[in-house]
Design a protein around this motif. Structure first.
Motif, PDB file in Angstrom:
ATOM      1  N   LEU A 326       0.776  -1.209  -0.051  1.00 22.66           N
ATOM      2  CA  LEU A 326      -0.072  -0.107  -0.015  1.00 22.66           C
ATOM      3  C   LEU A 326       0.951   1.236   0.105  1.00 22.66           C
ATOM      4  O   LEU A 326       1.673   1.346   0.823  1.00 22.66           O
ATOM      5  N   ASN A 327       0.800   2.082  -1.194  1.00 19.45           N
ATOM      6  CA  ASN A 327       1.634   3.434  -1.291  1.00 19.45           C
ATOM      7  C   ASN A 327       0.768   4.522  -0.784  1.00 19.45           C
ATOM      8  O   ASN A 327      -0.221   4.635  -1.678  1.00 19.45           O
ATOM      9  N   GLY A 351      -7.957  -3.690  12.339  1.00 20.31           N
ATOM     10  CA  GLY A 351      -7.470  -4.808  13.085  1.00 20.31           C
ATOM     11  C   GLY A 351      -6.309  -5.389  12.258  1.00 20.31           C
ATOM     12  O   GLY A 351      -6.238  -6.643  12.169  1.00 20.31           O
ATOM     13  N   ILE A 352      -5.490  -4.567  11.332  1.00 23.44           N
ATOM     14  CA  ILE A 352      -4.711  -5.182  10.495  1.00 23.44           C
ATOM     15  C   ILE A 352      -3.365  -5.041  10.997  1.00 23.44           C
ATOM     16  O   ILE A 352      -2.999  -3.849  11.424  1.00 23.44           O
ATOM     17  N   SER A 353      -2.498  -5.911  10.758  1.00 20.12           N
ATOM     18  CA  SER A 353      -1.129  -5.920  11.096  1.00 20.12           C
ATOM     19  C   SER A 353      -0.246  -5.405  10.015  1.00 20.12           C
ATOM     20  O   SER A 353      -0.299  -6.089   8.985  1.00 20.12           O
ATOM     21  N   VAL A 354       0.657  -4.386  10.124  1.00 21.75           N
ATOM     22  CA  VAL A 354       1.463  -4.032   9.160  1.00 21.75           C
ATOM     23  C   VAL A 354       2.666  -4.820   9.186  1.00 21.75           C
ATOM     24  O   VAL A 354       3.407  -4.905  10.416  1.00 21.75           O
ATOM     25  N   GLU A 355       3.210  -5.351   8.050  1.00 18.20           N
ATOM     26  CA  GLU A 355       4.384  -6.332   7.807  1.00 18.20           C
ATOM     27  C   GLU A 355       5.800  -5.805   7.695  1.00 18.20           C
ATOM     28  O   GLU A 355       6.672  -5.874   8.565  1.00 18.20           O
ATOM     29  N   PRO A 376     -13.614  -0.993   2.168  1.00 22.73           N
ATOM     30  CA  PRO A 376     -13.609   0.291   3.304  1.00 22.73           C
ATOM     31  C   PRO A 376     -12.162   0.515   3.804  1.00 22.73           C
ATOM     32  O   PRO A 376     -12.002   1.718   4.105  1.00 22.73           O
ATOM     33  N   LEU A 377     -11.311  -0.345   3.774  1.00 19.92           N
ATOM     34  CA  LEU A 377      -9.651   0.138   4.340  1.00 19.92           C
ATOM     35  C   LEU A 377      -9.265   1.291   3.140  1.00 19.92           C
ATOM     36  O   LEU A 377      -8.569   2.124   3.550  1.00 19.92           O
ATOM     37  N   ILE A 378      -9.351   0.929   1.862  1.00 19.48           N
ATOM     38  CA  ILE A 378      -8.692   1.849   0.831  1.00 19.48           C
ATOM     39  C   ILE A 378      -9.351   3.315   0.842  1.00 19.48           C
ATOM     40  O   ILE A 378      -8.528   4.300   0.872  1.00 19.48           O
ATOM     41  N   LYS A 379     -10.905   3.191   1.125  1.00 21.25           N
ATOM     42  CA  LYS A 379     -11.581   4.446   1.722  1.00 21.25           C
ATOM     43  C   LYS A 379     -10.949   5.176   2.476  1.00 21.25           C
ATOM     44  O   LYS A 379     -10.883   6.433   2.703  1.00 21.25           O
TER      45      LYS A 379
END
Length: 470
Positions: A326-327, A351-355, A376-379
């Motif tokens: 995701l940029n 509830g998302i983990s960034v790697e 929904p996340l992208i929005k």
């Protein structure tokens, strides 16, 4: 006293179980071990399929899958246990669980709703079935053992699907229920992965939780060591399915092992390391089929580590596929505080983990599991700036002690990847990993190049064979 944990492939067939029985019998010659088993290979996935089918109203499909689970374990009993009397005893025991599985399936289909609590109940049957069969076979082989329902010991909170043990209660139960049996010379067979709330509701510790169960029991019992038995010769320099020339790492630190686990190595569950570190208990990763091989020792003992780490500074190359980049670009980042807080608040809400993450003055690039990327996340991220998505990428991480402080290592990494398109670069804050992101189609080339550079210089020609006639 030793804790021996065997994974699904180690108990996935009658032949595999016989090998495990031989390994346990050999260990019993010195002291009675605590044996922690996973479900037989493929059974947990099948139980999840049953749960999903029942929740979707597909009762006939779910019942057919239950029948397959039943037949698998009946076949195991037929192959492993010769005594007809003992056969009937074990069949009666597993039929109790299978009947409960059938009733649960019917109940979910009627209600038309599958909750996390119900899914935990479905998943628990795999370990209960595998340990019931194994304990009977172990007794018949002449190794006296006691089967324990771990739900009487491993008491957890009620976060179904990812429950955490209540340490004080669990330690007390372990001391009162398991330790006296081991002290008396009786092998104890129990389940990994599952537990129960204080009110008796079945929970699971999450996929891979059998490793955590074993490590926790090792800590609570003050064991001499924790043995994780699998189907490879310890922790490898990389995935042997990608590079067949991968080597076994003889000794590594807890921090290296934990980093590898988080970065995608399949041998260890990330949480396994923590209880062992706290009690300074050595962890061995061993091959069920080659019990005499040295495997990998994970420890912080300076004497054991001295001069024994394979491959110098770099210990292993970890790969995690099915990632997305995701940029996020925004001029609001320039010279302004608080932007990163707003950005990570979005991931917190979802509830998302960034790697992996890399930043510049006006952009942030990060990786997440591809499966969690949603509209929904992208929005939500779009409210902060322009968002671009790159699917089907993989993280490739080089792990080893003090990489950041070692001259020339980074140069060797990037020189070896000169023919691979790097989508992103990140230096781990732990100082023991350097990571890059590549297209999934480039994983083979990237890992082979890195492995050739750090572990297999003499095999470069074999890895990169020149075309005939060139």
């Amino acid at each position: 006293m030793v804790v021996m944990k065997f994974g699904g492939t180690s108990v996935g067939s009658a032949a595999a179980m016989r090998q495990v029985i031989a390994n346990v019998a050999e260990k019993k010659k010195s002291s009675a071990p605590l044996v922690v088993l996973s479900a037989c290979s493929g059974i947990t996935n099948k139980l999840i399929q049953i749960a999903d089918a029942a929740g979707s109203g597909c009762l006939e499909e779910a019942q057919q899958l239950v029948g397959e689970v039943r037949q698998f374990h009946l076949d195991l009993i037929g192959e492993l246990i010769e005594s007809e009397e003992l056969q009937q005893e074990v069949i009666a025991k597993i039929e109790v669980y299978l009947t409960r599985l059938e009733r649960l399936t019917e109940g979910i289909e009627i209600v038309g709703e599958l909750t996390e609590r119900s899914k935990d109940r479905f998943c628990s049957f795999g370990e209960l079935l595998s340990t019931s069969v194994f304990a009977a076979a172990l007794n018949e082989a002449g190794v006296s053992c006691k089967w324990i329902d771990v739900r009487t010991v491993m008491i957890t909170d009620d976060r179904f699907g990812f429950a955490r043990p209540l340490a004080e209660i669990c330690q007390k139960n372990t001391s009162e229920i398991i330790k006296p049996l081991l002290d008396a010379g009786t092998v104890v067979v129990t389940q990994g992965y599952i537990g129960a709330t204080e009110s008796g509701r079945t929970t699971t510790l999450g996929r891979g939780g059998s490793d955590l169960s074993a490590a926790l029991f090792g800590a609570w019992l003050h064991s001499e060591s924790i043995e994780i038995w699998t189907d490879v010769d310890g922790v490898m320099t990389t995935d042997p399915r990608i590079v067949p020339e991968a080597k076994s790492i003889r000794v590594m630190t807890f921090s290296e092992a934990a980093e590898l686990a988080y970065l995608g190595a399949k041998v260890l569950h990330p949480d396994t390391i923590a209880p062992a570190v706290q009690k300074n208990i050595p962890v061995y990763v061993l091959n069920t089929w080659h019990p005499d091989s040295k495997g990998t020792l994970i420890t912080n003992d300076p004497e054991l580590l001295a001069g024994k780490s394979h491959g110098g500074l770099v210990k292993s190359i970890a790969v995690k596929k099915a990632q997305a980049i995701l940029n996020i670009r925004s001029n609001r980042m320039f010279g302004r505080h608080g932007f990163m807080s707003e950005l990570f608040d979005v991931f917190e809400r979802f509830g998302i983990s960034v790697e992996m993450i890399s930043t510049s003055e006006v952009s942030v690039s990060l990786t997440v599991d591809d499966a969690v990327v949603s509209e929904p996340l992208i929005k939500a991220l779009g409210a902060l700036g322009e968002v671009e998505i790159e699917h089907k990428v993989a993280t490739v991480s080089v792990v080893g002690d003090n990489l950041r402080m070692s001259k020339g290592v980074a140069g060797r990494i990037f020189n070896s990847l000169r023919n691979v398109n790097l989508r992103m670069i990140s230096q781990g804050a732990s100082e023991i990993n350097v990571g890059v992101v590549v297209d999934e189609s480039d994983v083979q080339a990237a890992v082979a190049s890195l492995h050739c550079e750090f572990f297999a210089e003499s095999q470069c020609d074999a890895i990169f064979e020149k075309p005939a006639g060139s």
